[in-house]
Every structure is written in structure tokens, then in C-alpha cells.
Design an enzyme around this catalytic site. Structure first.
Site, PDB file in Angstrom:
ATOM      1  CG  ASP A  73      -1.921   1.077   1.260  1.00  9.15           C
ATOM      2  OD1 ASP A  73      -1.647   2.169   0.713  1.00  9.15           O
ATOM      3  OD2 ASP A  73      -3.008   0.851   1.823  1.00  9.15           O
ATOM      4  CG  ASN A 100      -0.020   4.262 -12.615  1.00 10.01           C
ATOM      5  OD1 ASN A 100      -0.591   4.889 -13.488  1.00 10.01           O
ATOM      6  ND2 ASN A 100      -0.555   3.153 -12.078  1.00 10.01           N
ATOM      7  CE1 TYR A 165      -6.986  10.875  -9.017  1.00  7.48           C
ATOM      8  CE2 TYR A 165      -8.115  12.579 -10.275  1.00  7.48           C
ATOM      9  CZ  TYR A 165      -7.334  11.432 -10.234  1.00  7.48           C
ATOM     10  OH  TYR A 165      -6.889  10.862 -11.418  1.00  7.48           O
TER      11      TYR A 165
HETATM   12  N1  LIG Z   1      -8.015   6.508 -16.443  1.00  7.01           N
HETATM   13  C1  LIG Z   1      -8.107   7.805 -16.602  1.00  7.01           C
HETATM   14  O1  LIG Z   1      -8.983   8.300 -17.310  1.00  7.01           O
HETATM   15  C2  LIG Z   1      -7.112   8.748 -15.950  1.00  7.01           C
HETATM   16  C3  LIG Z   1      -7.244  10.110 -16.219  1.00  7.01           C
HETATM   17  C4  LIG Z   1      -6.365  10.994 -15.654  1.00  7.01           C
HETATM   18  C5  LIG Z   1      -5.338  10.543 -14.826  1.00  7.01           C
HETATM   19  N2  LIG Z   1      -5.229   9.213 -14.574  1.00  7.01           N
HETATM   20  C6  LIG Z   1      -4.124   8.811 -13.693  1.00  7.01           C
HETATM   21  O2  LIG Z   1      -3.433   7.719 -14.256  1.00  7.01           O
HETATM   22  C7  LIG Z   1      -3.012   6.816 -13.229  1.00  7.01           C
HETATM   23  C8  LIG Z   1      -3.609   5.451 -13.461  1.00  7.01           C
HETATM   24  O3  LIG Z   1      -5.009   5.591 -13.545  1.00  7.01           O
HETATM   25  P1  LIG Z   1      -5.969   4.354 -13.729  1.00  7.01           P
HETATM   26  O4  LIG Z   1      -7.183   4.882 -14.383  1.00  7.01           O
HETATM   27  O5  LIG Z   1      -5.249   3.196 -14.293  1.00  7.01           O
HETATM   28  O6  LIG Z   1      -6.333   4.076 -12.186  1.00  7.01           O
HETATM   29  P2  LIG Z   1      -6.990   2.760 -11.567  1.00  7.01           P
HETATM   30  O7  LIG Z   1      -7.771   3.210 -10.384  1.00  7.01           O
HETATM   31  O8  LIG Z   1      -7.710   1.980 -12.612  1.00  7.01           O
HETATM   32  O9  LIG Z   1      -5.704   1.944 -11.119  1.00  7.01           O
HETATM   33  C9  LIG Z   1      -4.871   2.416 -10.117  1.00  7.01           C
HETATM   34  C10 LIG Z   1      -4.050   1.263  -9.572  1.00  7.01           C
HETATM   35  O10 LIG Z   1      -3.460   1.713  -8.358  1.00  7.01           O
HETATM   36  C11 LIG Z   1      -3.747   0.759  -7.350  1.00  7.01           C
HETATM   37  N3  LIG Z   1      -3.839   1.407  -6.053  1.00  7.01           N
HETATM   38  C12 LIG Z   1      -4.862   2.179  -5.575  1.00  7.01           C
HETATM   39  N4  LIG Z   1      -4.580   2.558  -4.321  1.00  7.01           N
HETATM   40  C13 LIG Z   1      -3.368   2.017  -3.996  1.00  7.01           C
HETATM   41  C14 LIG Z   1      -2.566   2.049  -2.841  1.00  7.01           C
HETATM   42  N5  LIG Z   1      -2.944   2.713  -1.750  1.00  7.01           N
HETATM   43  N6  LIG Z   1      -1.373   1.406  -2.868  1.00  7.01           N
HETATM   44  C15 LIG Z   1      -0.989   0.719  -3.963  1.00  7.01           C
HETATM   45  N7  LIG Z   1      -1.725   0.638  -5.087  1.00  7.01           N
HETATM   46  C16 LIG Z   1      -2.896   1.292  -5.097  1.00  7.01           C
HETATM   47  C17 LIG Z   1      -5.069   0.123  -7.751  1.00  7.01           C
HETATM   48  O11 LIG Z   1      -5.250  -1.143  -7.142  1.00  7.01           O
HETATM   49  C18 LIG Z   1      -4.913   0.048  -9.243  1.00  7.01           C
HETATM   50  O12 LIG Z   1      -4.244  -1.144  -9.653  1.00  7.01           O
HETATM   51  C19 LIG Z   1      -3.466   7.450 -11.918  1.00  7.01           C
HETATM   52  O13 LIG Z   1      -2.421   8.212 -11.367  1.00  7.01           O
HETATM   53  C20 LIG Z   1      -4.625   8.330 -12.339  1.00  7.01           C
HETATM   54  O14 LIG Z   1      -4.834   9.389 -11.444  1.00  7.01           O
HETATM   55  C21 LIG Z   1      -6.099   8.310 -15.109  1.00  7.01           C
END
Ligand SMILES: NC(=O)c1ccc[n+]([C@@H]2O[C@H](COP(=O)([O-])OP(=O)(O)OC[C@H]3O[C@@H](n4cnc5c(N)ncnc54)[C@H](O)[C@@H]3O)[C@@H](O)[C@H]2O)c1
Length: 258
Positions: A73, A100, A165
Site C-alpha cells: 500500500d 502511477n 484528488y
Molecule cells: N483513467 C483515466 O482516465 C485517468 C485520467 C487521468 C489521470 N489518470 C491517472 O493515471 C493513473 C492510473 O489511472 P488508472 O485509471 O489506471 O487508475 P486505476 O484506479 O484503474 O488503477 C490504479 C491502480 O493503483 C492501485 N492502487 C490504488 N490505491 C493504492 C494504494 N494505496 N497502494 C498501492 N496501489 C494502489 C489500484 O489497485 C490500481 O491497480 C493514476 O495516477 C490516475 O490518477 C487516469
């Protein structure tokens, strides 16, 4: 439109180096882990989702990749530091860090208390700093490295119910600039990718309604939906020596959201 995976670039400078990805078990992070492994990198990754993390580790290892999943975590900074040390000990000095992991919990402003606020900051920006601090000296000793932080379009557009966020993601941009300045003399570059709305499994399951699709069609300059591999290709370039003179910048992959 490019159809075949084979049409995309490979980066010889990545081959044989080690990467560390947080939140690598699903979504964009899993795509990053897989694409980096396909480039010939050894990849360590952490996540709270142990089931998916182990499954991805197994699949990539079966395909011959050097890969290591550590359940962690990222809000637990000593555990994250230990995971980074474990990966470096097993796979070699980390030359690419991808910060990420995040959680886009929806929160009403009126429901926020101090504990919730601190949690949103811890999961969305605090670990970026401590992971960078842990890997940078090794990068310096190895001749340089690349740190890529994931920001978000949400810090730039009109969205509700994401106060922690969005504050954290705006902070990621400032963190990118200060770390780029601090670590530049060590040949460690620090950049921020700002994804637009990316069609991950979670986004598709939870948020992409017909109204949301209409909003994508209205706001993006190019109409196609964006997928994790669109963002991964930006990451690969920022990871590779091809971008050796680029640091302290934001790289937006959003289809031209206006
Ligand atoms: N998908 C989008 O549209 C989008 C848009 C803008 C920014 N982002 C950014 O891109 C990155 C990835 O986004 P995503 O959509 O794949 O997110 P997601 O929520 O689908 O995946 C995030 C991953 O991080 C893990 N995670 C969450 N909390 C955690 C913790 N405390 N410790 C360890 N792991 C943890 C989750 O289990 C998951 O595998 C993030 O930083 C997000 O903010 C995504």
C-alpha cells in the site's frame, strides 16, 4: 489510424534496464508494466490488489520477462521504500520510476474531514515524493534515470466531487518541477504525463455512461476514445534516452480536450 502493434516504436536504450511502477496491477499501470517488459526492461511493481498483481506477474514471467510483484500500500511509506529496495536488489538499479498509483474516490466537499483529506493526499501525491527520494541516488550512480509522475486532466477541467484528488494532482505538477530542478545535475529527468479520459476497465465499468460518451465526443478534438496504450507510448518515449533533453514538463495525452 495505425492498426498493428508492430507499427509502434521500440526503444533500444530501455533494453536491460530496470523499471519500478506503482499501482501496476490494473488499469494504466498494468499496461505500463506490460509495455515496459515488452521493451526488454526488468520490471518491479507494487499494488494493493494482490490477486491481479500476482496474475500479471505470472503471465509476464511465463512469457520470459524479468518481473517482480510486491504487494504494498503506497500510503505506507516505509513499506514502499522496502519494496523499492527489494526490487532493486533482485532486478538491478532502478533507472525508471513510474509514480502511477492513485485513487479517484468521489468526495463531497461537505463530507471532508482531516483524516479523509490526509488519505486522499497520501494516495495521490505523497508517495511520489518518497519513491523518487528512494530511487534517485541509485540513478545518479548509474549515470542517470527517468522519473514519470502521473497527473490528471481533472486538475485542468471542470469537475465536481474530487477535491482531494484534484488538489493532489495539481501538486504532482509542482512536485515534478521541483524534483526536476533538484535531480537535474544527477542526469535524472522528471516529467509528468497528464492523461485525459482513458478507457480503463474501471472507467468503463464505473463512469463511462452514454452521457459521458457524448461529452468525450463534444470535448475532444479527435473523436476516438483513448486507451491505456495511448498513454503507454508517451511513457516509453519519456523513459528512453530519446527524450534525454526533456525534463520538468507536462505531457498531455487527452485527444485535445477543449
Ligand atoms: N483513467 C483515466 O482516465 C485517468 C485520467 C487521468 C489521470 N489518470 C491517472 O493515471 C493513473 C492510473 O489511472 P488508472 O485509471 O489506471 O487508475 P486505476 O484506479 O484503474 O488503477 C490504479 C491502480 O493503483 C492501485 N492502487 C490504488 N490505491 C493504492 C494504494 N494505496 N497502494 C498501492 N496501489 C494502489 C489500484 O489497485 C490500481 O491497480 C493514476 O495516477 C490516475 O490518477 C487516469
Amino acid at each position: 489510424m495505425i492498426e498493428a502493434e508492430a507499427a509502434f516504436a521500440t526503444y533500444p536504450s530501455l533494453k536491460g534496464r530496470t523499471a519500478f511502477v506503482s499501482g501496476g496491477a490494473s488499469g494504466l499501470g498494468a499496461e505500463f508494466v506490460e509495455q515496459l517488459a515488452r521493451q526488454g526492461m526488468a520490471v518491479g511493481f507494487v499494488d494493493v490488489d494482490e490477486t491481479r498483481g500476482r496474475a500479471l506477474e505470472r503471465r509476464l514471467a511465463d512469457g520470459g520477462a524479468a518481473v517482480r510483484f510486491v504487494p504494498c500500500d503506497v500510503r505506507d511509506v516505509p513499506a514502499l521504500q522496502a519494496a523499492i529496495a527489494e526490487v532493486a536488489g533482485m532486478l538491478g538499479t532502478i533507472r525508471l520510476l513510474v509514480n502511477n498509483a492513485a485513487n479517484d474516490h468521489r468526495d463531497r466537499v461537505s463530507d471532508m474531514d482531516v483524516a479523509l483529506w490526509d488519505d486522499r493526499i497520501a494516495v495521490n501525491v505523497r508517495h511520489h515524493f518518497f519513491a523518487a527520494q528512494a530511487v534517485a541516488p541509485g540513478m545518479r550512480d548509474a549515470g542517470g534515470g527517468s522519473i514519470v509522475n502521473l497527473g490528471s486532466i481533472s486538475a485542468h477541467i471542470d469537475l465536481m466531487d474530487l477535491p482531494g484528488y484534484i488538489t493532489a494532482k495539481a501538486g504532482v505538477e509542482g512536485l515534478t518541477r521541483t524534483l526536476a530542478r533538484e535531480y537535474g545535475p544527477w542526469a535524472v529527468r522528471v516529467n509528468c504525463i497528464i492523461p485525459g479520459w482513458i478507457m480503463t476497465e474501471k472507467q468503463l465499468a464505473e463512469w463511462v455512461t452514454p452521457e459521458a460518451e457524448a461529452s468525450i465526443a463534444r470535448n475532444q478534438c479527435v473523436p476516438q476514445k483513448l486507451y491505456p496504450d495511448d498513454v503507454a507510448r508517451m511513457l516509453l518515449w519519456l523513459a528512453a534516452d530519446d527524450s534525454r533533453s526533456c525534463t520538468a514538463q507536462q505531457w498531455v495525452v487527452d485527444g485535445g480536450w477543449l
